[in-house]
Design a protein around this motif. Structure first.
Motif, short mmCIF file in Angstrom:
data_model
loop_
_atom_site.label_atom_id
_atom_site.label_comp_id
_atom_site.label_asym_id
_atom_site.label_seq_id
_atom_site.Cartn_x
_atom_site.Cartn_y
_atom_site.Cartn_z
N ALA A 85 0.75 -1.28 -0.02
CA ALA A 85 0.03 0.12 -0.07
C ALA A 85 0.79 1.41 0.05
CB ALA A 85 -0.99 0.06 1.15
N ARG A 86 2.14 1.14 0.73
CA ARG A 86 2.88 2.54 0.89
C ARG A 86 4.14 2.65 -0.37
NH1 ARG A 86 0.28 1.35 4.86
NH2 ARG A 86 -0.21 2.60 6.43
N ARG A 87 4.34 1.38 -0.97
CA ARG A 87 5.47 1.23 -2.02
C ARG A 87 4.84 0.64 -3.34
NH1 ARG A 87 10.49 2.15 0.73
NH2 ARG A 87 10.19 3.07 2.85
N PRO A 88 3.66 1.16 -3.90
CA PRO A 88 2.96 0.36 -5.00
C PRO A 88 4.07 0.18 -6.15
CG PRO A 88 2.21 2.81 -4.95
CD PRO A 88 3.09 2.52 -3.58
N GLY A 89 5.01 0.95 -6.40
CA GLY A 89 5.73 0.91 -7.64
C GLY A 89 6.76 -0.25 -7.44
N GLN A 90 6.87 -0.64 -6.07
CA GLN A 90 7.88 -1.84 -5.92
C GLN A 90 7.26 -3.46 -6.01
OE1 GLN A 90 9.55 -1.09 -2.20
NE2 GLN A 90 11.60 -0.43 -3.04
N VAL A 91 5.97 -3.32 -6.12
CA VAL A 91 5.22 -4.59 -5.82
C VAL A 91 4.39 -5.22 -7.34
CG1 VAL A 91 3.36 -5.86 -4.68
CG2 VAL A 91 4.82 -4.21 -3.51
N ALA A 92 4.83 -5.99 -8.11
CA ALA A 92 3.87 -6.67 -8.88
C ALA A 92 3.12 -7.55 -8.83
CB ALA A 92 4.88 -7.14 -10.15
N GLY A 93 3.10 -8.12 -7.49
CA GLY A 93 2.21 -9.14 -7.16
C GLY A 93 2.22 -9.24 -5.51
N LEU A 94 1.47 -9.76 -4.80
CA LEU A 94 1.41 -9.95 -3.45
C LEU A 94 0.83 -11.33 -3.01
CD1 LEU A 94 2.03 -9.18 -0.42
CD2 LEU A 94 0.02 -7.82 -0.58
N LEU A 95 1.26 -12.23 -2.37
CA LEU A 95 0.79 -13.45 -1.76
C LEU A 95 0.78 -13.11 -0.55
CD1 LEU A 95 1.60 -17.16 -2.95
CD2 LEU A 95 0.93 -16.34 -0.53
N ALA A 96 -0.48 -12.85 0.30
CA ALA A 96 -0.39 -12.63 1.77
C ALA A 96 -1.12 -14.08 2.19
CB ALA A 96 -1.21 -11.32 1.95
N ALA A 97 -0.35 -14.74 3.19
CA ALA A 97 -0.73 -16.02 3.69
C ALA A 97 -1.02 -15.79 5.10
CB ALA A 97 0.18 -17.14 3.44
N SER A 98 -2.04 -16.37 5.59
CA SER A 98 -2.18 -16.59 7.02
C SER A 98 -2.46 -15.33 7.63
CB SER A 98 -1.31 -17.51 7.63
OG SER A 98 -1.13 -18.59 6.89
N CYS A 99 -2.99 -14.38 7.16
CA CYS A 99 -3.26 -13.12 7.61
C CYS A 99 -4.67 -12.29 7.37
CB CYS A 99 -2.27 -12.04 7.33
SG CYS A 99 -1.88 -11.83 5.49
N SER A 100 -5.77 -13.18 7.29
CA SER A 100 -6.85 -12.61 7.10
C SER A 100 -8.00 -12.36 8.44
CB SER A 100 -7.66 -13.76 6.08
OG SER A 100 -7.09 -13.82 4.83
N THR A 101 -7.40 -12.02 9.24
CA THR A 101 -8.05 -11.65 10.42
C THR A 101 -7.41 -10.05 10.72
OG1 THR A 101 -8.63 -13.59 11.33
CG2 THR A 101 -8.55 -11.82 12.89
N GLN A 102 -8.51 -9.01 10.86
CA GLN A 102 -7.94 -7.84 11.43
C GLN A 102 -7.62 -7.89 12.93
OE1 GLN A 102 -10.04 -4.13 10.36
NE2 GLN A 102 -11.77 -5.62 10.34
N PRO A 103 -6.38 -7.02 13.22
CA PRO A 103 -5.54 -7.04 14.42
C PRO A 103 -6.65 -6.23 15.55
CG PRO A 103 -4.47 -5.46 12.97
CD PRO A 103 -5.76 -6.16 12.16
N HIS A 104 -7.72 -6.99 15.99
CA HIS A 104 -8.60 -6.41 16.76
C HIS A 104 -7.90 -5.98 18.25
CE1 HIS A 104 -11.99 -6.96 14.16
NE2 HIS A 104 -11.60 -8.21 14.14
#
Length: 245
Positions: A85-104
């Motif tokens: 989100a902060r360095r969009p020009g550096q990222v061609a794709g993102l695999l985000a595993a095991s992090c689909s809960t908000q940090p309540h």
């Protein structure tokens, strides 16, 4: 030239957890680097902050050419989302595993109380941690995750930093394609549909018979998902280059 890969580990672990994925990427000719976040692995003496973690990913991407496919698990997934989100020009794709809960905050607070209690043990929880790792992972996964040592004292630093994490808002800002990958039995997949809906260009993959440490419990399945995602990003980039030419 194929897109390089940067891999970001989970809480208390280190870059060694990615041995199986690094080997697979080497076999297919992909340049890849796994990082140690502050407070972990070879950087265990450094304080952990989310900003420093994002900088770590950014610096690794610069070393491989300035743009990469980022893979992160658990803490590494949240860091990967924040970085994209902060360095969009550096990222061609993102695999985000095991992090689909908000940090309540309630969840983080309860976890913090438990972590402080474990830290009071004579060995700071080392034997308990080793027991849980051996119980949860196959032998190869347990060896890989332990090879870089465990950051037993970083948990409360991370939990404090996670109170300011905003993964849903960050995902809404990520322009690159996103793969959300969760084990079928992962306790962190409770809000995966909200996370998927937040993505501009997202897809969800649930790995059967896998728990939270999906890349270590089902390394072959996880690696297949990663390589297929990389091929899709490469194909998209190739179409773009052809159209531009």
């Amino acid at each position: 030239m194929s897109l390089p890969v940067v891999l970001v580990h989970g809480l208390r672990t280190s870059r060694t957890m990615w041995r199986a994925q690094l080997a697979a990427l080497e076999r297919v000719g992909r340049r890849a680097v796994a990082v140690d976040l502050p407070g972990h692995g070879a950087r265990v003496a450094e304080p952990f902050t989310l900003d420093a973690a994002v900088d770590t990913v950014a610096e690794a991407i610069e070393t491989v050419g300035g743009e990469a496919f980022v893979v992160g698990l658990s803490l590494g997934g949240y860091v990967g989302i924040r970085h994209a989100a902060r360095r969009p020009g550096q990222v061609a794709g993102l695999l985000a595993a095991s992090c689909s809960t908000q940090p309540h905050r309630l969840l983080l607070g309860g976890w913090s109380v438990g972590a402080r209690g474990i830290a009071l043990l004579p060995d700071r929880g080392a034997r308990l941690n080793r027991f849980l790792v051996d119980l949860a992972l196959p032998p190869d996964g347990a060896r890989d995750v332990g090879a870089g040592g465990f950051a037993l004292d970083v948990t409360n630093q991370v939990l404090r930093e996670m109170t300011v994490a905003t993964p849903l808002e960050d995902l809404a800002r990520v322009e690159a394609p996103v793969w959300l990958v969760n084990g079928a039995f992962d306790h962190f997949r409770g809000e995966e549909r909200r996370f998927l809906a937040a993505c501009r260009d997202g897809r969800l993959v649930v790995v059967p018979r896998a728990t939270h440490l999906v890349s270590l419990v089902q390394p072959a399945r996880f690696t297949r998902v990663m390589l297929e995602a990389l091929d899709q990003v490469d194909d998209r980039a190739g179409v773009g280059r052809s159209a531009a030419g």
